[in-house]
Enzyme design. Structure first.
Site, PDB file in Angstrom:
ATOM      1  N   ASP A   1      24.275  -0.649  44.387  1.00 51.62           N
ATOM      2  CA  ASP A   1      23.891  -2.018  44.051  1.00 51.62           C
ATOM      3  C   ASP A   1      24.850  -3.025  44.690  1.00 51.62           C
ATOM      4  OD1 ASP A   1      22.414  -3.995  42.849  1.00 51.62           O
ATOM      5  OD2 ASP A   1      23.400  -3.823  40.907  1.00 51.62           O
TER       6      ASP A   1
ATOM      7  N   ASN B   1      12.031  -3.069  43.086  1.00 50.00           N
ATOM      8  CA  ASN B   1      12.362  -3.699  44.367  1.00 50.00           C
ATOM      9  C   ASN B   1      11.127  -4.053  45.183  1.00 50.00           C
ATOM     10  OD1 ASN B   1      15.199  -1.469  44.878  1.00 50.00           O
ATOM     11  ND2 ASN B   1      15.115  -3.415  43.798  1.00 50.00           N
TER      12      ASN B   1
END
Length: 253
Positions: free
Chosen positions: A34, A82
């Site tokens: 991340d 995403n």
């Protein structure tokens, strides 16, 4: 912060490595990579460049795991959440994922796609398939590349596949219900046949799983760090492993 090239940093890294020699390291390491976009923004780079640097870090990270004899790593590269990102970002990311899978295979690692690869464009999915077919990986490290992965989706897929398998045997609804268990669902997960993750690392300062390996992580240890993924260093991995090794794992007992 000590500069990576300094003598002090290298001494600290060697000390951590020696300290870990007396411990049993994780057999399955999960990592939520991340912070690529935030790293890019802080560095004045484009989002695509942030993803490229992050992808290169994945390959480097795997070499560290290999050196430490960690046999199984699951890397979350693209979540189902995403997929709501801008099309231009996803188009660049798909190509980066393909190139990264190729680099991982070229390094000699065994790649296992985890998630719904069907969400990838056909040409990218086909290219990854051809890369896998041509690969001759050895067995020193297996890498689960989680693409189009969501923990809830994985459990739904596992249960749906299990019910279809049981139904194909001609079982009635009551018998199908009786055939649904923790073990039978586990046998239909994307990670079937693999041990659950011992340790899950997440970078960028976020302290949540976001659906990563929901079923498998019931007894996992977690380690969070503030560093954005492209800036993650080998010493950060060593610190995570040292912290893991010092914990007393109770497995709910």
């Amino acid at each position: 912060m000590v500069d990576d090239d300094s003598l002090l940093y290298r001494v600290y890294e060697r000390r951590l490595t020696r300290e870990l020699e007396s411990y049993e390291l994780p057999q399955h390491l999960g990592v939520i990579v991340d912070g690529n976009r935030r790293w890019a923004k802080a560095s004045g780079a484009t989002t695509a460049e942030g993803h490229r640097v992050g992808a290169a870090k994945i390959v480097e990270f795997l070499t560290w795991c290999e050196d430490l004899h960690i046999p199984l790593v699951t890397v979350w590269m693209l979540s189902t959440d995403n997929l709501s990102r801008p099309p231009e970002e996803l188009d660049a990311l798909y190509g980066i994922i393909k190139d990264t899978v190729e680099q991982i295979i070229d390094a000699g690692y065994c790649v296992r796609l985890t998630g719904s690869a069907e969400i990838l464009p056909e040409e990218v999915r086909g290219a990854i398939g051809r890369i896998q077919e041509d690969a001759e990986p050895d067995s020193r490290l297996t890498v689960n590349v989680a693409i189009g992965y969501g923990g809830r989706e994985e459990i739904v897929d596992a249960v749906r596949e299990l019910v279809l398998d049981l139904g194909a045997r001609g079982l009635d609804p009551e018998q199908i219900a009786a055939g649904i268990s923790i073990d039978s669902i586990t046998e239909h997960l994307y990670t079937r046949g693999q041990p659950d993750p011992d340790l899950i690392i997440r970078t960028s300062g976020e302290q949540r799983l976001s659906g990563f390996l929901l079923w498998q992580s019931v007894h996992s240890e977690y380690w969070f760090c503030e560093t954005y993924w492209p800036g993650f260093r080998r010493v950060d991995l060593l610190r995570a492993l040292r912290d893991f090794c010092r914990r007393e794992r109770r497995f709910g007992s």
